[in-house]
Each structure stands twice: as structure tokens, then as C-alpha cells.
Motif scaffolding. Structure first.
Motif, PDB file in Angstrom:
ATOM      1  N   GLU A 267       0.842  -1.191   0.000  1.00  0.00           N
ATOM      2  CA  GLU A 267       0.000   0.000   0.000  1.00  0.00           C
ATOM      3  C   GLU A 267       0.880   1.245   0.000  1.00  0.00           C
ATOM      4  N   ALA A 268       0.412   2.259  -0.686  1.00  0.00           N
ATOM      5  CA  ALA A 268       1.182   3.506  -0.714  1.00  0.00           C
ATOM      6  C   ALA A 268       0.470   4.595   0.072  1.00  0.00           C
ATOM      7  N   GLU A 269      -0.768   4.316   0.473  1.00  0.00           N
ATOM      8  CA  GLU A 269      -1.501   5.322   1.247  1.00  0.00           C
ATOM      9  C   GLU A 269      -0.917   5.396   2.664  1.00  0.00           C
ATOM     10  N   GLY A 270      -1.317   6.450   3.319  1.00  0.00           N
ATOM     11  CA  GLY A 270      -0.898   6.546   4.729  1.00  0.00           C
ATOM     12  C   GLY A 270       0.552   6.955   4.885  1.00  0.00           C
ATOM     13  N   ILE A 271       1.127   7.406   3.767  1.00  0.00           N
ATOM     14  CA  ILE A 271       2.554   7.734   3.837  1.00  0.00           C
ATOM     15  C   ILE A 271       2.796   8.939   4.749  1.00  0.00           C
ATOM     16  N   PHE A 272       1.830   9.883   4.786  1.00  0.00           N
ATOM     17  CA  PHE A 272       2.035  11.067   5.624  1.00  0.00           C
ATOM     18  C   PHE A 272       1.875  10.746   7.104  1.00  0.00           C
ATOM     19  N   THR A 273       1.046   9.767   7.376  1.00  0.00           N
ATOM     20  CA  THR A 273       0.948   9.326   8.765  1.00  0.00           C
ATOM     21  C   THR A 273       2.309   8.811   9.208  1.00  0.00           C
ATOM     22  N   LEU A 274       2.901   8.048   8.308  1.00  0.00           N
ATOM     23  CA  LEU A 274       4.225   7.513   8.631  1.00  0.00           C
ATOM     24  C   LEU A 274       5.235   8.636   8.832  1.00  0.00           C
ATOM     25  N   PHE A 275       5.148   9.660   7.950  1.00  0.00           N
ATOM     26  CA  PHE A 275       6.054  10.809   8.108  1.00  0.00           C
ATOM     27  C   PHE A 275       5.852  11.455   9.469  1.00  0.00           C
ATOM     28  N   GLY A 276       4.577  11.607   9.812  1.00  0.00           N
ATOM     29  CA  GLY A 276       4.259  12.224  11.096  1.00  0.00           C
ATOM     30  C   GLY A 276       4.921  11.464  12.233  1.00  0.00           C
ATOM     31  N   ILE A 277       4.739  10.151  12.190  1.00  0.00           N
ATOM     32  CA  ILE A 277       5.316   9.326  13.252  1.00  0.00           C
ATOM     33  C   ILE A 277       6.843   9.437  13.241  1.00  0.00           C
ATOM     34  N   LEU A 278       7.383   9.441  12.024  1.00  0.00           N
ATOM     35  CA  LEU A 278       8.836   9.511  11.883  1.00  0.00           C
ATOM     36  C   LEU A 278       9.381  10.815  12.470  1.00  0.00           C
ATOM     37  N   PHE A 279       8.733  11.925  12.115  1.00  0.00           N
ATOM     38  CA  PHE A 279       9.190  13.215  12.619  1.00  0.00           C
ATOM     39  C   PHE A 279       9.083  13.264  14.137  1.00  0.00           C
ATOM     40  N   PHE A 280       8.005  12.702  14.637  1.00  0.00           N
ATOM     41  CA  PHE A 280       7.829  12.711  16.083  1.00  0.00           C
ATOM     42  C   PHE A 280       8.984  11.964  16.748  1.00  0.00           C
ATOM     43  N   LEU A 281       9.266  10.769  16.223  1.00  0.00           N
ATOM     44  CA  LEU A 281      10.335   9.980  16.840  1.00  0.00           C
ATOM     45  C   LEU A 281      11.686  10.674  16.696  1.00  0.00           C
ATOM     46  N   LEU A 282      11.884  11.330  15.550  1.00  0.00           N
ATOM     47  CA  LEU A 282      13.137  12.062  15.347  1.00  0.00           C
ATOM     48  C   LEU A 282      13.287  13.163  16.384  1.00  0.00           C
ATOM     49  N   SER A 283      12.184  13.886  16.630  1.00  0.00           N
ATOM     50  CA  SER A 283      12.292  14.990  17.580  1.00  0.00           C
ATOM     51  C   SER A 283      12.535  14.455  18.984  1.00  0.00           C
ATOM     52  N   VAL A 284      11.927  13.303  19.285  1.00  0.00           N
ATOM     53  CA  VAL A 284      12.177  12.699  20.592  1.00  0.00           C
ATOM     54  C   VAL A 284      13.662  12.379  20.721  1.00  0.00           C
ATOM     55  N   ALA A 285      14.237  11.819  19.632  1.00  0.00           N
ATOM     56  CA  ALA A 285      15.661  11.476  19.669  1.00  0.00           C
ATOM     57  C   ALA A 285      16.503  12.734  19.859  1.00  0.00           C
ATOM     58  N   MET A 286      16.092  13.830  19.214  1.00  0.00           N
ATOM     59  CA  MET A 286      16.870  15.054  19.332  1.00  0.00           C
ATOM     60  C   MET A 286      16.833  15.595  20.760  1.00  0.00           C
ATOM     61  N   VAL A 287      15.657  15.570  21.354  1.00  0.00           N
ATOM     62  CA  VAL A 287      15.555  16.023  22.743  1.00  0.00           C
ATOM     63  C   VAL A 287      16.482  15.176  23.617  1.00  0.00           C
ATOM     64  N   GLY A 288      16.472  13.880  23.362  1.00  0.00           N
ATOM     65  CA  GLY A 288      17.321  12.978  24.137  1.00  0.00           C
ATOM     66  C   GLY A 288      18.792  13.337  24.007  1.00  0.00           C
ATOM     67  N   ILE A 289      19.212  13.627  22.785  1.00  0.00           N
ATOM     68  CA  ILE A 289      20.614  13.989  22.573  1.00  0.00           C
ATOM     69  C   ILE A 289      20.936  15.279  23.329  1.00  0.00           C
ATOM     70  N   GLY A 290      20.000  16.241  23.245  1.00  0.00           N
ATOM     71  CA  GLY A 290      20.212  17.499  23.951  1.00  0.00           C
ATOM     72  C   GLY A 290      20.344  17.282  25.446  1.00  0.00           C
ATOM     73  N   LEU A 291      19.483  16.428  25.967  1.00  0.00           N
ATOM     74  CA  LEU A 291      19.471  16.154  27.401  1.00  0.00           C
ATOM     75  C   LEU A 291      20.791  15.519  27.834  1.00  0.00           C
ATOM     76  N   ILE A 292      21.216  14.533  27.070  1.00  0.00           N
ATOM     77  CA  ILE A 292      22.493  13.892  27.390  1.00  0.00           C
ATOM     78  C   ILE A 292      23.597  14.940  27.317  1.00  0.00           C
ATOM     79  N   GLY A 293      23.496  15.816  26.280  1.00  0.00           N
ATOM     80  CA  GLY A 293      24.495  16.867  26.122  1.00  0.00           C
ATOM     81  C   GLY A 293      24.597  17.754  27.343  1.00  0.00           C
ATOM     82  N   GLU A 294      23.455  18.091  27.945  1.00  0.00           N
ATOM     83  CA  GLU A 294      23.470  18.934  29.138  1.00  0.00           C
ATOM     84  C   GLU A 294      24.311  18.292  30.246  1.00  0.00           C
ATOM     85  N   TYR A 295      24.086  17.002  30.428  1.00  0.00           N
ATOM     86  CA  TYR A 295      24.838  16.312  31.484  1.00  0.00           C
ATOM     87  C   TYR A 295      26.302  16.151  31.108  1.00  0.00           C
ATOM     88  N   VAL A 296      26.557  15.799  29.838  1.00  0.00           N
ATOM     89  CA  VAL A 296      27.947  15.633  29.415  1.00  0.00           C
ATOM     90  C   VAL A 296      28.695  16.958  29.543  1.00  0.00           C
TER      91      VAL A 296
END
Ligand code: UDP
Ligand code: MG
Length: 313
Positions: free
Chosen positions: A261-290
Motif C-alpha cells: 500500500e502507498a496510502e498513509g505515507i504522511f501518517t508515517l512521516f508524522g510518526i517519523l518526525f515525532f520519533l526524530l524529535s524525541v531522539a533530538m531532545v534525548g541527545i540534547g538532554l544527554i548533552g546537558e549532562y555531558v
């Protein structure tokens, strides 16, 4: 200066030129009236205005009880207090702000508590001044702190506080870099107490804390006393991983049994962006401690004192 003052009053000063004359006029009579030997230590935290000249003049006027530490640059309120803590001579140490938001007339109230044997007397601001937003932000951060650290205090922002010399020495020995002195003091105190103190409008000028500086300061408060942000983040990331796995299973099922299926691709993008931003926050947080770890490991001096005005004993 008398051999060993009983009381040391510590005041950080950053661009407080319009407030200093009024501060001197109100502070010294209160201290003179206490009937105990005292010293006042001002730290000029890299002021760009004429604050240092005023402090110098005050030192010339009252050399017996006035000491001035002059930083070469701005290292922040808590480092300014720390520098003075390293040099106090009194058995009891009181901190207050230079902008007269903490009325000097309240000092005796705190001293009554330290005299009674408490080793850390925190001011609790009655009718707290300041903008609505700042008061709400302050309440929020108070709640977060209570959740994440086991430090119990009502009003962490109030700098009108009294400490026994033992607590002050422990603070100095801790060698803390990005810190929040009242919270640090609480972690060393064995008999803390709180006193209601008045809180006034800033005498002149505006707060030295921009929104950015306030956020940084509160980040210092949380990160220097707990690993809770990292722990919460790990929990949250675990939750996200679980949900992602579920999604993969659902998609795999659909791929196998219902076809490509090719539908629902934007939903996937949405989820992907969300997870990416979560990862970025995590990196920032670790950075604060480091970053903080780096600063401690590097053990470079925390501030540079250009000059100290004091009368040698
Ligand atoms: N201060 C300092 N260095 C700074 C910022 C503030 O020494 O970088 C001092 C300032 O002169 C005052 C106290 O810390 O004596 C509290 O600052 P301010 O009144 O600006 O903060 P607020 O009352 O708004 O929290
Ligand atoms: Mg203030």
C-alpha cells in the motif's frame, strides 16, 4: 576589621548602580543595630555600570566592615555568592539581593533562627512581587523540583537566607559549578527552617534575568541535583519503542495479508518526525549532562577575581 566577625552578609552585585546607595543606607544601620561584629562582602559580578566605583567608595567609607570582591567578567549570581562564601569569616552567613527586593530589615528574623540552633534559615516571600508569568513559572519549577529532587523548600527563588558556617563550608568544599546555592545548602543542612519575609518591588532597574537566563538557571537547578530528566526520558523512550514495535507489526500484517500500500505515507512521516524529535531532545538532554561533566572534569577555575578590597587584619 575585628578579629572574627560573628556575621557575614553576602551580596552579589550585577549592574545595580541605582540601587546601591539605597541599599547601603538601609543595610548598614540594621547591621550596626544588631550589636554583633559583622562584615559585608559584595561581589561585583562584572558590572558594566558604575557599581564597582560605588562599592569602592563604600569600602573607603566603612573599611572596617566592608569587603569587595571584583570579578573580571559576569559569572552569574550563584558564582558571585560562592566567591564570597570562600572568603567569609563570620560564624553565620546571610545572603541577600542588592536590588532591595529582600528588605535588610528582615535580617534579624533570620538571625533569631540561626541563634536558636537552625543551620539553614530560608526566607519565604510573603506577597511575592514580580510579573504574573514569572510567579507562575516559579510555581511550576518549584513543583518540578519537588518531584525530581528530594529537596523540600517552599520558596527556592528567595535569596534572603541565613546559613551556619558549617553549611557554607560544605558548599565551598562541594566545588559545585553550575549550581543553585539555596538548594545546595538544603542538601547539607541538618536542621533547616523557614521564615516569612517581606518581598518588595525592585528598587530600580529591571531584573537581570532574561527568559533565557531563567531557563538556564532552572536547568542547572534540576540537573545538578538529580538524574530524573534522564530517567524520565528513558522511560518515555521505552514507551515510544513499544508503540513503534506495535506499529511495525500492524504494518507487516497488512503487507502480508492485504498487499502493498502507498496510502498513509504522511501518517508515517508524522510518526517519523515525532520519533526524530524525541531522539533530538534525548541527545540534547544527554548533552546537558555531558557538558556539565566536562566542566567538572576540566576543573578550570570557576571565576577569576581581579581584585579584592579589604582591610588586612
Ligand atoms: N546578579 C548577579 N549576577 C547576575 C545576575 C544577577 O550577581 O548575572 C545579582 C543581582 O545584582 C541581584 C541578585 O543577583 O543582587 C538577583 O538578581 P535580580 O534581581 O536581577 O534577579 P530577580 O530578583 O529578578 O530574580
Ligand atoms: Mg531582584
Amino acid at each position: 576589621m575585628s578579629a572574627a566577625p560573628q556575621l557575614s552578609v553576602v551580596i552579589p552585585v550585577f549592574n545595580e548602580e541605582p540601587n546601591l546607595p539605597a541599599l547601603f543606607a538601609r543595610l548598614y544601620p540594621v547591621l550596626d543595630g544588631l550589636g554583633r561584629a559583622y562584615e559585608v562582602i559584595f561581589t561585583n559580578d562584572g558590572s558594566a555600570d558604575r557599581s564597582f566605583e560605588l562599592l569602592k567608595a563604600q569600602h573607603a567609607a566603612r573599611p572596617d566592615v566592608t569587603r569587595v570582591i571584583d570579578f573580571n567578567a559576569n559569572y552569574g549570581q550563584h558564582m558571585a555568592v560562592m566567591a564570597a562564601f570562600e572568603r567569609v569569616r563570620g560564624a553565620v552567613v546571610v545572603t541577600l539581593d542588592a536590588d532591595l527586593q529582600n528588605p535588610p530589615e528582615e535580617i534579624p528574623k533570620l538571625l533569631a533562627r540561626t541563634d536558636a540552633g537552625f543551620d539553614c534559615g530560608g526566607g519565604r516571600r510573603l506577597d511575592r512581587q514580580g510579573s504574573f508569568c514569572r510567579r507562575q513559572a516559579s510555581r511550576l519549577i518549584n513543583a518540578v523540583r519537588r518531584q525530581t529532587t528530594n529537596i523540600e523548600m517552599t520558596d527556592q527563588g528567595c535569596m534572603l537566607r541565613a546559613y551556619s558556617r558549617g553549611v557554607v563550608d560544605a558548599i565551598v568544599r562541594s566545588g559545585a559549578t553550575h549550581t543553585f546555592i539555596p538548594a545546595l545548602a538544603y542538601s547539607f543542612a541538618s536542621r533547616p527552617t523557614e521564615v516569612d519575609v517581606r518581598h518588595e518591588e525592585r528598587h530600580a532597574g529591571v531584573s537581570n534575568y532574561s527568559l533565557y537566563k531563567l531557563i538556564r538557571l532552572n536547568f542547572d537547578l534540576i540537573t545538578s541535583f538529580s538524574l530524573a530528566p534522564l530517567e524520565y526520558f528513558t522511560m518515555f523512550a521505552l514507551g515510544c519503542s513499544g508503540l513503534s514495535l506495535l506499529l511495525v507489526l500492524v504494518l507487516a500484517y497488512r503487507r502480508i495479508f492485504l498487499g502493498a500500500e502507498a496510502e498513509g505515507i504522511f501518517t508515517l512521516f508524522g510518526i517519523l518526525f515525532f520519533l526524530l524529535s524525541v531522539a533530538m531532545v534525548g541527545i540534547g538532554l544527554i548533552g546537558e549532562y555531558v557538558g556539565r561533566t566536562y566542566q567538572v572534569v576540566r576543573s578550570r577555575q570557576r571565576y577569576f577575581v581581579r581584585e579584592i578590597l579589604e582591610t588586612q587584619e
